[in-house]
Design a protein around this motif. Structure first.
Motif, PDB file in Angstrom:
ATOM      1  N   UNK A  63       0.839  -1.204   0.000  1.00  0.00           N
ATOM      2  CA  UNK A  63       0.000   0.000   0.000  1.00  0.00           C
ATOM      3  C   UNK A  63       0.874   1.254   0.000  1.00  0.00           C
ATOM      4  N   UNK A  64       1.909   1.270   0.828  1.00  0.00           N
ATOM      5  CA  UNK A  64       2.791   2.438   0.878  1.00  0.00           C
ATOM      6  C   UNK A  64       3.483   2.667  -0.464  1.00  0.00           C
ATOM      7  N   UNK A  65       3.879   1.599  -1.133  1.00  0.00           N
ATOM      8  CA  UNK A  65       4.506   1.758  -2.455  1.00  0.00           C
ATOM      9  C   UNK A  65       3.516   2.344  -3.443  1.00  0.00           C
ATOM     10  N   UNK A  66       2.280   1.847  -3.420  1.00  0.00           N
ATOM     11  CA  UNK A  66       1.258   2.392  -4.325  1.00  0.00           C
ATOM     12  C   UNK A  66       1.063   3.885  -4.088  1.00  0.00           C
ATOM     13  N   UNK A  67       0.893   4.251  -2.848  1.00  0.00           N
ATOM     14  CA  UNK A  67       0.549   5.632  -2.507  1.00  0.00           C
ATOM     15  C   UNK A  67       1.748   6.572  -2.623  1.00  0.00           C
ATOM     16  N   UNK A  68       2.884   6.173  -2.081  1.00  0.00           N
ATOM     17  CA  UNK A  68       4.022   7.091  -1.993  1.00  0.00           C
ATOM     18  C   UNK A  68       4.801   7.237  -3.299  1.00  0.00           C
ATOM     19  N   UNK A  69       4.448   6.451  -4.313  1.00  0.00           N
ATOM     20  CA  UNK A  69       4.984   6.704  -5.658  1.00  0.00           C
ATOM     21  C   UNK A  69       3.946   7.393  -6.532  1.00  0.00           C
ATOM     22  N   UNK A  70       2.692   7.110  -6.260  1.00  0.00           N
ATOM     23  CA  UNK A  70       1.598   7.647  -7.073  1.00  0.00           C
ATOM     24  C   UNK A  70       1.356   9.136  -6.817  1.00  0.00           C
ATOM     25  N   UNK A  71       1.422   9.560  -5.563  1.00  0.00           N
ATOM     26  CA  UNK A  71       1.175  10.980  -5.265  1.00  0.00           C
ATOM     27  C   UNK A  71       2.224  11.883  -5.923  1.00  0.00           C
ATOM     28  N   UNK A 106       2.116  -3.730  -7.731  1.00  0.00           N
ATOM     29  CA  UNK A 106       1.813  -3.770  -6.302  1.00  0.00           C
ATOM     30  C   UNK A 106       0.311  -3.905  -6.055  1.00  0.00           C
ATOM     31  N   UNK A 107      -0.492  -3.275  -6.889  1.00  0.00           N
ATOM     32  CA  UNK A 107      -1.951  -3.397  -6.762  1.00  0.00           C
ATOM     33  C   UNK A 107      -2.375  -4.845  -6.982  1.00  0.00           C
ATOM     34  N   UNK A 108      -1.862  -5.454  -8.033  1.00  0.00           N
ATOM     35  CA  UNK A 108      -2.200  -6.849  -8.324  1.00  0.00           C
ATOM     36  C   UNK A 108      -1.739  -7.758  -7.194  1.00  0.00           C
ATOM     37  N   UNK A 109      -0.533  -7.551  -6.731  1.00  0.00           N
ATOM     38  CA  UNK A 109       0.000  -8.353  -5.636  1.00  0.00           C
ATOM     39  C   UNK A 109      -0.845  -8.196  -4.377  1.00  0.00           C
ATOM     40  N   UNK A 110      -1.242  -6.973  -4.097  1.00  0.00           N
ATOM     41  CA  UNK A 110      -2.037  -6.714  -2.898  1.00  0.00           C
ATOM     42  C   UNK A 110      -3.379  -7.446  -2.961  1.00  0.00           C
ATOM     43  N   UNK A 111      -4.064  -7.319  -4.078  1.00  0.00           N
ATOM     44  CA  UNK A 111      -5.370  -7.976  -4.219  1.00  0.00           C
ATOM     45  C   UNK A 111      -5.210  -9.490  -4.062  1.00  0.00           C
ATOM     46  N   UNK A 112      -4.193 -10.056  -4.699  1.00  0.00           N
ATOM     47  CA  UNK A 112      -3.991 -11.500  -4.619  1.00  0.00           C
ATOM     48  C   UNK A 112      -3.604 -11.939  -3.200  1.00  0.00           C
ATOM     49  N   UNK A 166      -5.394   7.938  -3.862  1.00  0.00           N
ATOM     50  CA  UNK A 166      -4.266   7.462  -3.057  1.00  0.00           C
ATOM     51  C   UNK A 166      -4.494   7.687  -1.573  1.00  0.00           C
ATOM     52  N   UNK A 167      -4.979   8.862  -1.224  1.00  0.00           N
ATOM     53  CA  UNK A 167      -5.222   9.163   0.192  1.00  0.00           C
ATOM     54  C   UNK A 167      -6.338   8.278   0.755  1.00  0.00           C
ATOM     55  N   UNK A 168      -7.387   8.041  -0.032  1.00  0.00           N
ATOM     56  CA  UNK A 168      -8.470   7.155   0.411  1.00  0.00           C
ATOM     57  C   UNK A 168      -7.965   5.720   0.561  1.00  0.00           C
ATOM     58  N   UNK A 169      -7.166   5.257  -0.392  1.00  0.00           N
ATOM     59  CA  UNK A 169      -6.599   3.907  -0.326  1.00  0.00           C
ATOM     60  C   UNK A 169      -5.757   3.743   0.936  1.00  0.00           C
ATOM     61  N   UNK A 170      -4.912   4.715   1.198  1.00  0.00           N
ATOM     62  CA  UNK A 170      -4.061   4.660   2.387  1.00  0.00           C
ATOM     63  C   UNK A 170      -4.908   4.671   3.657  1.00  0.00           C
ATOM     64  N   UNK A 171      -5.900   5.533   3.703  1.00  0.00           N
ATOM     65  CA  UNK A 171      -6.727   5.661   4.898  1.00  0.00           C
ATOM     66  C   UNK A 171      -7.533   4.380   5.171  1.00  0.00           C
ATOM     67  N   UNK A 172      -8.145   3.849   4.129  1.00  0.00           N
ATOM     68  CA  UNK A 172      -9.039   2.700   4.311  1.00  0.00           C
ATOM     69  C   UNK A 172      -8.287   1.389   4.510  1.00  0.00           C
ATOM     70  N   UNK A 174      -4.820   0.909   5.217  1.00  0.00           N
ATOM     71  CA  UNK A 174      -3.506   0.965   5.863  1.00  0.00           C
ATOM     72  C   UNK A 174      -3.303  -0.146   6.887  1.00  0.00           C
ATOM     73  N   UNK A 175      -4.384  -0.674   7.443  1.00  0.00           N
ATOM     74  CA  UNK A 175      -4.265  -1.727   8.448  1.00  0.00           C
ATOM     75  C   UNK A 175      -4.576  -3.119   7.890  1.00  0.00           C
TER      76      UNK A 175
END
Length: 182
Positions: A63-71, A106-112, A166-172, A174-175
């Motif tokens: 999640x951090x890789x998705x968000x912190x590269x995307x922003x 990373x998105x694909x990996x996360x979902x899987x 990105x901010x919504x993804x991180x917020x929802x 993150x845990x």
């Protein structure tokens, strides 16, 4: 996830290469050869970002890789719209290319990772179909906005929507950690 991914995909559809090329031609009088070279290097940087994303995800998480590269990628797109010269615009857009696709593996990996093995095919379909439908709407809307004289608006809107995603993804999520990150 499917709804959030759809927002990201719709936003991406607002900044398709054809409109970006038109903007570069109109704003900086870029030639076809220069545009072709730019899009070649843009694609190369995007491709080489995939293994970097895997390395980075191993260190800071998916999640951090998705968000912190995307922003930063989205900020580069927005900044390019206000660039004073072609060198600045192309530099910002190339930096965007180096960062913007790191969320793909990373998105694909996360979902899987967050679903059980028997659910993976369904989860992949359930997140991919809405993304594809949302992506289809973006270019039509962007084209209409562009044609109405607001040439930078689709790209700025793309950046703003992607940052919100990105901010919504991180917020929802993150845990919600995949097993390898626990």
């Amino acid at each position: 996830l499917a709804a959030l991914f759809s927002v990201d995909s719709f936003a991406g559809g607002l900044a398709v290469q054809a409109l970006l090329a038109l903007w570069l031609f109109g704003r900086f009088d870029l030639s076809l050869a220069q545009a072709g070279l730019f899009f070649f290097w843009s694609g190369v940087l995007s491709a080489f970002s995939f293994p970097v994303a895997a390395w980075l995800a191993g260190r800071i998480g998916l999640i951090n890789t998705m968000v912190f590269t995307h922003i930063p990628s989205s900020l580069c797109l927005i900044a390019a719209m206000f660039a004073p010269g072609v060198e600045w615009a192309l530099g910002l857009l190339l930096l965007r290319s180096a960062l913007s696709q790191m969320d793909v593996p990373t998105r694909t990996s996360y979902v899987m990772a967050v679903v059980t093995p028997p659910e993976r095919t369904a989860a992949s379909s359930f997140t991919a179909v809405p993304r594809s439908l949302a992506a289809a709407a973006g270019p039509a809307i962007a084209g209409a906005i562009f044609a109405s004289g607001w040439q930078t608006a689709p790209f700025i809107l793309c950046g703003v929507l992607k940052i919100a995603y990105d901010l919504a993804l991180l917020w929802i999520f993150r845990h919600v950690r995949p097993p390898e990150e626990r």
